[in-house]
Design a protein around this motif. Sequence first.
Motif, PDB file in Angstrom:
ATOM      1  N   LEU A   1     -18.525 -84.210  30.589  1.00  0.00           N
ATOM      2  CA  LEU A   1     -20.002 -83.613  31.560  1.00  0.00           C
ATOM      3  C   LEU A   1     -20.941 -83.602  30.105  1.00  0.00           C
ATOM      4  N   SER A   2     -22.380 -83.691  30.210  1.00  0.00           N
ATOM      5  CA  SER A   2     -23.446 -83.517  30.486  1.00  0.00           C
ATOM      6  C   SER A   2     -22.720 -84.543  28.638  1.00  0.00           C
ATOM      7  N   THR A   3     -23.425 -84.232  27.458  1.00  0.00           N
ATOM      8  CA  THR A   3     -23.946 -85.028  26.395  1.00  0.00           C
ATOM      9  C   THR A   3     -22.693 -85.507  26.166  1.00  0.00           C
ATOM     10  N   GLY A   4     -20.965 -84.584  26.716  1.00  0.00           N
ATOM     11  CA  GLY A   4     -19.773 -85.442  26.512  1.00  0.00           C
ATOM     12  C   GLY A   4     -19.563 -87.010  26.988  1.00  0.00           C
ATOM     13  N   ILE A   5     -20.079 -86.907  28.055  1.00  0.00           N
ATOM     14  CA  ILE A   5     -20.218 -88.400  27.878  1.00  0.00           C
ATOM     15  C   ILE A   5     -21.321 -89.701  27.434  1.00  0.00           C
ATOM     16  N   GLY A   6     -22.366 -88.649  27.218  1.00  0.00           N
ATOM     17  CA  GLY A   6     -23.488 -89.736  26.248  1.00  0.00           C
ATOM     18  C   GLY A   6     -22.590 -90.154  25.022  1.00  0.00           C
ATOM     19  N   LEU A   7     -22.162 -88.965  24.500  1.00  0.00           N
ATOM     20  CA  LEU A   7     -21.104 -89.634  22.951  1.00  0.00           C
ATOM     21  C   LEU A   7     -20.328 -91.206  23.673  1.00  0.00           C
ATOM     22  N   GLN A   8     -19.891 -90.738  24.664  1.00  0.00           N
ATOM     23  CA  GLN A   8     -19.386 -92.354  25.501  1.00  0.00           C
ATOM     24  C   GLN A   8     -20.141 -93.101  25.190  1.00  0.00           C
ATOM     25  N   ILE A   9     -20.632 -93.393  25.761  1.00  0.00           N
ATOM     26  CA  ILE A   9     -21.982 -93.861  25.835  1.00  0.00           C
ATOM     27  C   ILE A   9     -22.298 -94.984  24.987  1.00  0.00           C
ATOM     28  N   LEU A  10     -22.837 -93.784  24.187  1.00  0.00           N
ATOM     29  CA  LEU A  10     -23.305 -94.645  22.802  1.00  0.00           C
ATOM     30  C   LEU A  10     -22.180 -95.413  21.929  1.00  0.00           C
ATOM     31  N   GLU A  11     -20.476 -94.983  21.707  1.00  0.00           N
ATOM     32  CA  GLU A  11     -19.829 -95.568  21.042  1.00  0.00           C
ATOM     33  C   GLU A  11     -20.248 -96.780  21.779  1.00  0.00           C
ATOM     34  N   ALA A  12     -19.985 -97.017  23.330  1.00  0.00           N
ATOM     35  CA  ALA A  12     -19.983 -98.082  24.464  1.00  0.00           C
ATOM     36  C   ALA A  12     -21.208 -98.576  24.091  1.00  0.00           C
ATOM     37  N   ALA A  13     -21.994 -98.608  24.046  1.00  0.00           N
ATOM     38  CA  ALA A  13     -23.492 -99.182  23.468  1.00  0.00           C
ATOM     39  C   ALA A  13     -23.145-100.613  21.712  1.00  0.00           C
ATOM     40  N   LYS A  14     -22.041 -99.176  21.193  1.00  0.00           N
ATOM     41  CA  LYS A  14     -22.486 -99.670  19.923  1.00  0.00           C
ATOM     42  C   LYS A  14     -21.519-101.280  19.958  1.00  0.00           C
ATOM     43  N   LEU A  15     -20.597-100.690  20.651  1.00  0.00           N
ATOM     44  CA  LEU A  15     -18.873-101.693  21.051  1.00  0.00           C
ATOM     45  C   LEU A  15     -19.763-103.376  21.414  1.00  0.00           C
ATOM     46  N   ALA A  16     -20.409-102.690  22.754  1.00  0.00           N
ATOM     47  CA  ALA A  16     -21.215-103.847  23.483  1.00  0.00           C
ATOM     48  C   ALA A  16     -21.811-104.600  22.607  1.00  0.00           C
TER      49      ALA A  16
ATOM     50  N   LYS B   1     -19.327 -89.127  11.991  1.00  0.00           N
ATOM     51  CA  LYS B   1     -20.132 -88.532  11.182  1.00  0.00           C
ATOM     52  C   LYS B   1     -21.761 -88.712  12.244  1.00  0.00           C
ATOM     53  N   ASP B   2     -21.756 -90.182  12.668  1.00  0.00           N
ATOM     54  CA  ASP B   2     -22.609 -90.764  13.443  1.00  0.00           C
ATOM     55  C   ASP B   2     -23.869 -89.991  14.334  1.00  0.00           C
ATOM     56  N   HIS B   3     -22.707 -89.395  15.533  1.00  0.00           N
ATOM     57  CA  HIS B   3     -23.908 -88.298  15.917  1.00  0.00           C
ATOM     58  C   HIS B   3     -22.531 -87.144  16.452  1.00  0.00           C
ATOM     59  N   VAL B   4     -24.430 -85.716  16.593  1.00  0.00           N
ATOM     60  CA  VAL B   4     -23.746 -84.251  16.915  1.00  0.00           C
ATOM     61  C   VAL B   4     -25.035 -84.135  17.714  1.00  0.00           C
TER      62      VAL B   4
ATOM     63  N   LEU C   1     -24.951 -78.018   6.928  1.00  0.00           N
ATOM     64  CA  LEU C   1     -23.903 -79.509   6.394  1.00  0.00           C
ATOM     65  C   LEU C   1     -23.522 -80.183   5.699  1.00  0.00           C
ATOM     66  N   ASN C   2     -24.747 -81.175   5.375  1.00  0.00           N
ATOM     67  CA  ASN C   2     -25.433 -81.661   5.142  1.00  0.00           C
ATOM     68  C   ASN C   2     -24.061 -83.358   5.020  1.00  0.00           C
ATOM     69  N   TYR C   3     -24.416 -83.161   6.766  1.00  0.00           N
ATOM     70  CA  TYR C   3     -22.565 -84.265   6.875  1.00  0.00           C
ATOM     71  C   TYR C   3     -23.542 -85.077   7.998  1.00  0.00           C
ATOM     72  N   PHE C   4     -23.644 -84.884   9.143  1.00  0.00           N
ATOM     73  CA  PHE C   4     -24.027 -85.186  10.951  1.00  0.00           C
ATOM     74  C   PHE C   4     -25.534 -86.862  10.132  1.00  0.00           C
ATOM     75  N   GLU C   5     -25.229 -87.659  10.368  1.00  0.00           N
ATOM     76  CA  GLU C   5     -26.506 -89.180  10.488  1.00  0.00           C
ATOM     77  C   GLU C   5     -26.835 -88.869  11.046  1.00  0.00           C
ATOM     78  N   ASN C   6     -27.291 -87.991  12.745  1.00  0.00           N
ATOM     79  CA  ASN C   6     -27.933 -88.187  13.340  1.00  0.00           C
ATOM     80  C   ASN C   6     -28.149 -87.120  14.304  1.00  0.00           C
ATOM     81  N   ILE C   7     -28.366 -85.710  13.888  1.00  0.00           N
ATOM     82  CA  ILE C   7     -28.634 -84.897  15.011  1.00  0.00           C
ATOM     83  C   ILE C   7     -29.478 -84.738  16.429  1.00  0.00           C
ATOM     84  N   HIS C   8     -29.101 -85.316  17.286  1.00  0.00           N
ATOM     85  CA  HIS C   8     -29.648 -85.296  18.924  1.00  0.00           C
ATOM     86  C   HIS C   8     -29.476 -83.671  19.119  1.00  0.00           C
ATOM     87  N   VAL C   9     -31.088 -83.538  19.603  1.00  0.00           N
ATOM     88  CA  VAL C   9     -31.507 -82.019  20.282  1.00  0.00           C
ATOM     89  C   VAL C   9     -31.951 -82.758  21.881  1.00  0.00           C
ATOM     90  N   THR C  10     -31.100 -82.155  22.737  1.00  0.00           N
ATOM     91  CA  THR C  10     -31.668 -83.171  24.464  1.00  0.00           C
ATOM     92  C   THR C  10     -31.608 -81.285  25.035  1.00  0.00           C
TER      93      THR C  10
END
Length: 284
Positions: free
Chosen positions: A121-136, A228-231, A253-262
Motif C-alpha cells: 500500500l501507499s508508497t510501498g506501491i510507489g517504490l515498485q512503480i518507480l522501478e518499473a518506470a526505470k525498466l520501461a 540507495k536510489d529511493h526512500v 545517514l548520507n546514504y540515499f540518493e533521493n529522499i521523497h516526502v509525500t
Amino acid sequence: MKKVSIITDSTSDLSKELLAQYDITVFPLHIHLGEKEYADGIDITPEEIYQWSEETKETPKTSALSLYDAKEYIKNALSKSEEVICFCISESMSSCCSVMHMAKMELEVEDKVFVVDSKNLSTGIGLQILEAAKLAKAGLGAAEIVEKIEEMQPKVRSSFVVDSLTFLHRGGRCSGVAALAGNTLKLHPCIFVLDGKMQAGKKYRGKMDKVLLNYVEDIKPELAAAKKDHVFITHSGCDVELIETIKKELEALNYFENIHVTQAGGVIASHCGPGTMGVLYVAE
C-alpha cells in the motif's frame, strides 16, 4: 507511441512531481462519507475526511473504481503505448485488482495489459512503480518488467507509526489492532505490511516526536543496507517541523540518493487517520 505505459490506483501516494517525472497515470479509488461518494484526490481531501469523521464519529468507507472506469483507463493507456502495466493496492485490501482483471478480459487485451497485485500500500506501491518506470525507460517489455517487480516485492519495506488507533480499529483491516485498542495506555503501534496484509508490530509510548525518532532509530540498521536510489517519508498530515526532523535523520545517514516526502491520499488517510508517518524503502 511508447512501448510501455504505467497506470496505478490513487493509493500509491506518489507526489504530482514524481508522477509527472515518470509519466505515471493515476486512477482514483472511491471514498464514502455516509451517503456521499468522492473520487480520491479529485474532489475530496484528507483534511475534509478527518473533519467529517470527527463530526460524525464514523469511519469513512472506501471502494474500488467501477468496471466502466477501469476499461476507460485501460483504453486510454493503450492509445499511447503498445503495452500497459497496472499497479494496484494489495488484493487482500481492495477489489481493485479484480476489477482491472475483469476490465482487460472484457476488452480482450489480456496480451497487452498486465495487472500487478503490489501486495502493498501507499508508497510501498510507489517504490515498485518507480522501478518499473526505470525498466520501461531502459526498453524492457511489460512481461519482463512485471517479472522483475514480482522478484522485488518481498524486499519492499513498508511500515508506519499511527498517532491514534481509532481509524485502524474501526476499519478492521489490521491484524492485532482490535486487542490494542482496548488498552488504556497511549500506544502508537508500528504497522507493517507482510504478504500484502497489515500487521501490528512494536508498540511505542509517548509523544509522537519522540516515538518517531525511536522508530527511525530501530530501522536504521536496515536503512543502512537498503537500495540507495529511493526512500520515502510518507505521512497523513503531520507537523511540518516533525517531518523535517525525520528527513534530517535520513539525510544524516548520507546514504540515499533521493529522499521523497509525500502525503498520503484520501483512501490511505481514511484507514490510518491523521498524524501517521512511515519510512518506506527497498532492502537489498
